[in-house]
Design a protein around this motif. Structure first.
Motif, mmCIF file in Angstrom:
data_model
loop_
_atom_site.group_PDB
_atom_site.id
_atom_site.type_symbol
_atom_site.label_atom_id
_atom_site.label_comp_id
_atom_site.label_asym_id
_atom_site.label_seq_id
_atom_site.Cartn_x
_atom_site.Cartn_y
_atom_site.Cartn_z
ATOM 1 N N ALA A 1 0.818 -1.207 0.000
ATOM 2 C CA ALA A 1 0.000 0.000 0.000
ATOM 3 C C ALA A 1 0.857 1.264 0.000
ATOM 4 C CB ALA A 1 -0.925 0.009 1.217
ATOM 5 N N ILE A 2 2.051 1.176 0.553
ATOM 6 C CA ILE A 2 2.963 2.320 0.593
ATOM 7 C C ILE A 2 3.691 2.498 -0.738
ATOM 8 C CG2 ILE A 2 5.138 3.141 1.615
ATOM 9 C CD1 ILE A 2 4.150 1.840 4.259
ATOM 10 N N VAL A 3 4.096 1.388 -1.357
ATOM 11 C CA VAL A 3 4.966 1.445 -2.531
ATOM 12 C C VAL A 3 4.201 1.529 -3.853
ATOM 13 C CG1 VAL A 3 6.666 0.136 -3.865
ATOM 14 C CG2 VAL A 3 6.866 0.290 -1.374
ATOM 15 N N LEU A 4 3.153 0.754 -4.004
ATOM 16 C CA LEU A 4 2.528 0.609 -5.319
ATOM 17 C C LEU A 4 1.813 1.866 -5.827
ATOM 18 C CD1 LEU A 4 1.197 -3.069 -5.287
ATOM 19 C CD2 LEU A 4 3.482 -2.174 -5.750
ATOM 20 N N PRO A 5 0.966 2.524 -5.030
ATOM 21 C CA PRO A 5 0.253 3.693 -5.573
ATOM 22 C C PRO A 5 1.160 4.804 -6.109
ATOM 23 C CG PRO A 5 -0.817 2.935 -3.580
ATOM 24 C CD PRO A 5 0.473 2.180 -3.673
ATOM 25 N N PRO A 6 2.192 5.253 -5.350
ATOM 26 C CA PRO A 6 3.038 6.314 -5.908
ATOM 27 C C PRO A 6 3.829 5.859 -7.124
ATOM 28 C CG PRO A 6 3.947 5.507 -3.829
ATOM 29 C CD PRO A 6 2.583 4.927 -3.964
ATOM 30 N N LEU A 7 4.208 4.596 -7.169
ATOM 31 C CA LEU A 7 4.960 4.094 -8.315
ATOM 32 C C LEU A 7 4.096 4.132 -9.572
ATOM 33 C CD1 LEU A 7 7.332 1.039 -8.222
ATOM 34 C CD2 LEU A 7 5.976 1.533 -10.237
ATOM 35 N N VAL A 8 2.865 3.666 -9.468
ATOM 36 C CA VAL A 8 1.965 3.641 -10.627
ATOM 37 C C VAL A 8 1.638 5.064 -11.077
ATOM 38 C CG1 VAL A 8 -0.335 2.993 -11.425
ATOM 39 C CG2 VAL A 8 0.987 1.406 -10.024
ATOM 40 N N THR A 9 1.343 5.943 -10.123
ATOM 41 C CA THR A 9 0.999 7.322 -10.470
ATOM 42 C C THR A 9 2.149 8.025 -11.182
ATOM 43 O OG1 THR A 9 -0.485 7.471 -8.557
ATOM 44 C CG2 THR A 9 0.248 9.542 -9.548
ATOM 45 N N ALA A 10 3.360 7.881 -10.643
ATOM 46 C CA ALA A 10 4.526 8.542 -11.241
ATOM 47 C C ALA A 10 4.874 7.948 -12.595
ATOM 48 C CB ALA A 10 5.723 8.434 -10.295
ATOM 49 N N ALA A 11 4.662 6.653 -12.761
ATOM 50 C CA ALA A 11 5.018 5.988 -14.019
ATOM 51 C C ALA A 11 4.179 6.490 -15.189
ATOM 52 C CB ALA A 11 4.869 4.481 -13.876
ATOM 53 N N ARG A 12 3.033 7.059 -14.913
ATOM 54 C CA ARG A 12 2.169 7.575 -15.974
ATOM 55 C C ARG A 12 2.342 9.072 -16.185
ATOM 56 N NH1 ARG A 12 -3.824 5.677 -14.891
ATOM 57 N NH2 ARG A 12 -3.994 6.442 -17.041
ATOM 58 N N ASP A 13 3.241 9.687 -15.439
ATOM 59 C CA ASP A 13 3.321 11.150 -15.417
ATOM 60 C C ASP A 13 4.039 11.731 -16.633
ATOM 61 O OD1 ASP A 13 2.781 13.517 -13.513
ATOM 62 O OD2 ASP A 13 4.849 13.820 -14.140
ATOM 63 N N VAL A 14 5.287 11.353 -16.837
ATOM 64 C CA VAL A 14 6.096 11.956 -17.889
ATOM 65 C C VAL A 14 5.653 11.492 -19.274
ATOM 66 C CG1 VAL A 14 8.436 12.211 -18.816
ATOM 67 C CG2 VAL A 14 8.066 12.173 -16.343
ATOM 68 N N VAL A 15 5.372 10.213 -19.416
ATOM 69 C CA VAL A 15 5.087 9.667 -20.730
ATOM 70 C C VAL A 15 3.822 10.275 -21.335
ATOM 71 C CG1 VAL A 15 3.701 7.699 -19.908
ATOM 72 C CG2 VAL A 15 5.039 7.501 -22.033
ATOM 73 N N ARG A 16 2.877 10.706 -20.511
ATOM 74 C CA ARG A 16 1.635 11.279 -21.025
ATOM 75 C C ARG A 16 1.864 12.619 -21.714
ATOM 76 N NH1 ARG A 16 -2.680 10.789 -16.159
ATOM 77 N NH2 ARG A 16 -0.918 11.722 -15.074
ATOM 78 N N GLU A 17 2.898 13.337 -21.293
ATOM 79 C CA GLU A 17 3.184 14.629 -21.908
ATOM 80 C C GLU A 17 4.581 14.634 -22.523
ATOM 81 O OE1 GLU A 17 4.489 16.854 -17.749
ATOM 82 O OE2 GLU A 17 2.439 17.082 -18.473
ATOM 83 N N ARG A 18 4.991 13.481 -23.001
ATOM 84 C CA ARG A 18 6.356 13.313 -23.506
ATOM 85 C C ARG A 18 6.695 14.312 -24.607
ATOM 86 N NH1 ARG A 18 10.455 9.498 -23.842
ATOM 87 N NH2 ARG A 18 11.577 9.496 -25.814
#
Length: 208
Positions: free
Chosen positions: A9-26
């Motif tokens: 619960a500590i690791v997965l949500p921020p990892l998933v959220t950040a992983a979609r951040d840069v690529v969406r506005e690449r």
């Protein structure tokens, strides 16, 4: 198992959220870097924004520890949780900076998530095994180890007191959380540097 699910619960949500951040506005990011935006400034800016949004959710699982340990042990667990969220966010940004298309990034994220589950040490015996060096490269491993130490899992768990091989001396309160927190900080730093370099490389390819 409780600490294992808290780790996820500590690791997965921020990892998933950040992983979609840069690529969406690449495309926009590469264009801005091409005309003068500093890759490091961009990555650090996105990192700070994601951390600000993710710190409170990272601490929410610790509510489960209230009443089970001292205020000090919960506070130490909170430090580990914040370190875990920081490392997971940085790794997510690194994955996002490396990817060119969001669907491909999500496949990579899925593989990383499975690794967190299998290698955190809560569900599969990791300590003193051949896969421990690989587990040590994941934030989940260090978060679980830090949480276990903060709650003295080796001392309070009946199976550990009985000498169960699955348990680890690193889960004792005496082991402390210094090494897990340091490992998470180093992991975050390496991931941020890698993300910055990949954004810079993408801008150079665009100029060509």
């Amino acid at each position: 198992l409780l600490l294992g699910f808290m780790t996820l619960a500590i690791v997965l949500p921020p990892l998933v959220t950040a992983a979609r951040d840069v690529v969406r506005e690449r495309r926009a990011v590469v264009r801005d870097v091409t005309v003068g935006l500093s890759p490091a400034a961009y990555i650090l800016g996105r990192y700070a924004a994601l951390l600000a949004a993710g710190f409170v959710p990272a601490l929410l699982p610790l509510v489960l520890l209230i009443g089970q340990g001292s205020v000090g042990s919960v506070t130490v667990a909170g430090l580990v949780a914040l370190g875990g969220a920081a490392a997971a966010t940085a790794i997510g940004l690194m994955i996002s900076a490396l990817g060119r298309r969001e669907p491909r990034v999500l496949w990579g994220v899925a593989a990383v998530l499975v690794a967190q589950i299998l290698l955190c040490g809560a569900f599969v015996a990791i300590e003193d095994s051949a896969i421990q060096p690989f587990a040590a490269m994941t934030p989940g491993y260090w978060v679980f180890r830090g949480l276990a130490s903060s709650q003295d899992l080796a001392g309070v768990d009946a199976a550990c007191r009985a000498g169960e091989e699955f348990c680890s001396p690193h889960w004792a309160a005496a082991a402390g959380v210094g090494r897990p927190v340091l490992a998470l900080a180093v992991m975050a730093l390496i991931a941020l540097v890698a993300a910055t370099l990949w954004v810079r490389q993408a801008a150079r390819e665009e100029r060509r």
